[in-house]
Design a protein around this motif. Sequence first.
Motif, mmCIF file in Angstrom:
data_model
loop_
_atom_site.group_PDB
_atom_site.id
_atom_site.type_symbol
_atom_site.label_atom_id
_atom_site.label_comp_id
_atom_site.label_asym_id
_atom_site.label_seq_id
_atom_site.Cartn_x
_atom_site.Cartn_y
_atom_site.Cartn_z
ATOM 1 N N HIS A 1 -45.130 -17.023 23.913
ATOM 2 C CA HIS A 1 -44.609 -17.947 24.825
ATOM 3 C C HIS A 1 -43.750 -19.043 24.118
ATOM 4 N N CYS A 2 -42.619 -19.115 24.588
ATOM 5 C CA CYS A 2 -41.627 -20.005 23.802
ATOM 6 C C CYS A 2 -41.838 -21.358 24.378
ATOM 7 N N PHE A 3 -41.756 -22.381 23.241
ATOM 8 C CA PHE A 3 -42.267 -23.712 23.793
ATOM 9 C C PHE A 3 -40.929 -24.486 24.359
ATOM 10 N N THR A 4 -39.635 -24.024 23.801
ATOM 11 C CA THR A 4 -38.629 -24.636 24.171
ATOM 12 C C THR A 4 -38.105 -24.430 25.868
ATOM 13 N N CYS A 5 -38.187 -23.152 26.068
ATOM 14 C CA CYS A 5 -37.812 -23.096 27.485
ATOM 15 C C CYS A 5 -39.151 -22.512 28.485
ATOM 16 N N GLY A 6 -40.423 -22.337 27.772
ATOM 17 C CA GLY A 6 -41.329 -21.644 28.452
ATOM 18 C C GLY A 6 -41.453 -20.470 28.703
ATOM 19 N N HIS A 7 -40.580 -19.502 28.553
ATOM 20 C CA HIS A 7 -40.483 -18.372 28.602
ATOM 21 C C HIS A 7 -41.794 -17.380 27.885
ATOM 22 N N VAL A 8 -42.257 -16.508 28.570
ATOM 23 C CA VAL A 8 -43.425 -15.605 28.530
ATOM 24 C C VAL A 8 -43.066 -14.433 28.613
ATOM 25 N N GLY A 9 -42.938 -13.373 27.303
ATOM 26 C CA GLY A 9 -42.478 -12.093 27.483
ATOM 27 C C GLY A 9 -43.214 -11.307 26.631
ATOM 28 N N GLN A 10 -43.148 -9.918 26.644
ATOM 29 C CA GLN A 10 -43.688 -9.087 25.445
ATOM 30 C C GLN A 10 -43.032 -9.492 23.935
ATOM 31 N N GLN A 11 -43.966 -9.369 23.217
ATOM 32 C CA GLN A 11 -43.507 -9.615 21.657
ATOM 33 C C GLN A 11 -42.054 -8.978 21.454
ATOM 34 N N GLN A 12 -42.151 -7.566 21.616
ATOM 35 C CA GLN A 12 -41.092 -6.866 21.236
ATOM 36 C C GLN A 12 -39.727 -7.395 21.649
ATOM 37 N N SER A 13 -39.587 -8.095 23.037
ATOM 38 C CA SER A 13 -38.294 -8.494 23.445
ATOM 39 C C SER A 13 -37.840 -9.833 22.736
ATOM 40 N N PHE A 14 -38.761 -10.410 21.682
ATOM 41 C CA PHE A 14 -38.484 -11.451 21.052
ATOM 42 C C PHE A 14 -37.965 -11.298 19.594
ATOM 43 N N GLN A 15 -37.927 -9.689 19.288
ATOM 44 C CA GLN A 15 -37.646 -9.140 18.029
ATOM 45 C C GLN A 15 -36.108 -9.236 17.982
ATOM 46 N N ARG A 16 -35.627 -9.937 16.747
ATOM 47 C CA ARG A 16 -34.175 -9.705 16.668
ATOM 48 C C ARG A 16 -33.953 -9.622 15.185
ATOM 49 N N ARG A 17 -33.145 -8.764 14.723
ATOM 50 C CA ARG A 17 -32.759 -8.607 13.421
ATOM 51 C C ARG A 17 -33.991 -8.848 12.420
ATOM 52 N N GLY A 18 -35.065 -8.510 12.868
ATOM 53 C CA GLY A 18 -36.310 -8.916 11.796
ATOM 54 C C GLY A 18 -36.888 -10.287 12.162
ATOM 55 N N LYS A 19 -36.161 -10.915 12.857
ATOM 56 C CA LYS A 19 -36.910 -12.508 13.169
ATOM 57 C C LYS A 19 -37.000 -12.428 14.498
ATOM 58 N N LEU A 20 -37.924 -13.657 14.925
ATOM 59 C CA LEU A 20 -38.378 -14.012 16.034
ATOM 60 C C LEU A 20 -37.285 -14.747 16.918
ATOM 61 N N GLU A 21 -36.937 -14.494 18.173
ATOM 62 C CA GLU A 21 -35.759 -15.325 18.786
ATOM 63 C C GLU A 21 -36.372 -15.112 20.181
ATOM 64 N N CYS A 22 -36.169 -16.304 20.942
ATOM 65 C CA CYS A 22 -36.471 -16.165 22.409
ATOM 66 C C CYS A 22 -35.353 -15.607 23.364
ATOM 67 N N PRO A 23 -35.604 -14.477 23.737
ATOM 68 C CA PRO A 23 -34.609 -13.682 24.676
ATOM 69 C C PRO A 23 -33.770 -14.775 25.763
ATOM 70 N N LYS A 24 -34.363 -15.805 26.074
ATOM 71 C CA LYS A 24 -33.818 -16.499 27.378
ATOM 72 C C LYS A 24 -33.029 -17.574 26.795
ATOM 73 N N CYS A 25 -33.510 -18.374 25.907
ATOM 74 C CA CYS A 25 -32.893 -19.708 25.242
ATOM 75 C C CYS A 25 -32.392 -19.388 23.822
ATOM 76 N N LEU A 26 -32.553 -18.507 23.478
ATOM 77 C CA LEU A 26 -32.263 -17.783 22.092
ATOM 78 C C LEU A 26 -32.438 -18.832 20.947
ATOM 79 N N THR A 27 -33.559 -19.751 21.023
ATOM 80 C CA THR A 27 -34.133 -20.343 19.751
ATOM 81 C C THR A 27 -34.874 -19.465 19.006
ATOM 82 N N GLN A 28 -34.525 -19.969 17.543
ATOM 83 C CA GLN A 28 -35.491 -18.864 16.670
ATOM 84 C C GLN A 28 -36.863 -19.728 16.799
#
Length: 450
Positions: free
Chosen positions: A206-233
């Motif tokens: 659950h991303c605090f910046t934009c409130g998006h909730v999604g599967q953990q996998q969809s947050f995985q970017r280049r070995g880091k966690l990034e919100c797929p909606k607002c791209l906040t690390q």
Amino acid sequence: MLIFNKLIYWIGDKPTEYELENVAYINDVEALPFGMGGMLCVNVQEPKQVEGILKAFYQQQKRWSWAVYTTIETPYSRCVTDGIFDLTTSYKAWQNLRSRLESVPLVASLDPLIGWLGINRSRRLTAMKSLESSSIYTYPLIEAFYPDIYSTYRYVLSEKARDILENEQLLDRIRVCSHCNSGHLNYVEVCPQCGSIDIEHQSSLHCFTCGHVGQQQSFQRRGKLECPKCLTQLRHIGVDYDRPLENHVCNQCLNLFVEAATMSQCLSCDESMKVDELVVRKLYRYRLGEAGEYIFRHGKPSLAPELSIKGEVEVSFFQNLLAWLNKVAIRHKEHHLLLGLHFPSLDEYGKQHGDAKLLSLMDQFTRRLSEIFRDTDICCQFKQDVLLVLMPNTEKSSFSALQNKISVLGGQIEDEDFELNVFSWTLPQAIEDGVAVWLETLVGDIYVTR
Ligand SMILES: [Zn+2]
Ligand SMILES: [Zn+2]
Ligand SMILES: [Zn+2]
């Protein structure tokens, strides 16, 4: 009645480790003598075969009065025999049994269950677990003595209610299907919203910046966690993001939820129901109860049948009384009334709500009935779902008033599924083929009317 010879009847292989005296080797239970108080030992090694022999044995009359041993213990033999054969103790137990049999006055007319429990005080009525049976537990001894009984569990409950039996130990508690009494159930987690079984565990973020909730996998970017909606690390849990409590997802309606609902699915009839709708059954081991003890000693129920609805009378007694009253009616030009109360939904009710509830309903009902009838009215439970009431010196004209009272009473029973039909006949009648046939015909008509 007691068989005279002191022979041990032995089926199967002859014993090798000891020499038996006074023994008769037989191949088949058909070769056993009739009469009471004999002794049988079954020496076969195949459990199925032990069961077959014992079943055939108990199909014969008065076998409850025998001492019965086996040389191997099986789940079945544990429920219907006196245990493993032992040269000294078995012989002694048999002699005790014989002397008890001799001391009981009306031994030949005893009910098999009461007799079996009464003549050897270490005997217990025990449930057996059998996956072949849809109800999972059965009472093999009840099946052996009363093969026509539809539910051994229900039979045992009613004998317990009459104090014929007494609880000794709770063996198990199971849940059975409220539609068909099967204990073969599957418990399955389902979506609490749409009831689908197609649900999965899912770790989401659950991303605090934009409130998006999604599967953990969809947050995985280049070995880091990034919100797929607002791209906040997302670096720190609790600061940038957290894990929502809803960690299940339904593939049908996409609902996210914390806890799945549990449904039970009956493997026998395919109905599904909530777990709290299942019927709970308690399986006990029983010993002879107080009323059973009395009947064993005196051969009669402790309450001699009272001539009132408060104490029902037995069918044979009721028939004799009816025949007599019919003659009296003809001779003295009197009029008597016979009522038939039919509970068409009784069996269904038991299946729906469980046997314990059925018994308490019947109890409630009979107690209220006794408030309607007079002390001189005689009641008899003629069939499981038919109650007959004989009302001496009652005119047909009072039937409608009675019927009203009974239907008021029926209405007081707090249950919608409860159904009661009332029938009436006047005496005297031309009873030509005997009262038993006449009554059967009447009751047959009740069933047809339904
Ligand atoms: Zn769903
Ligand atoms: Zn975001
Ligand atoms: Zn079922």
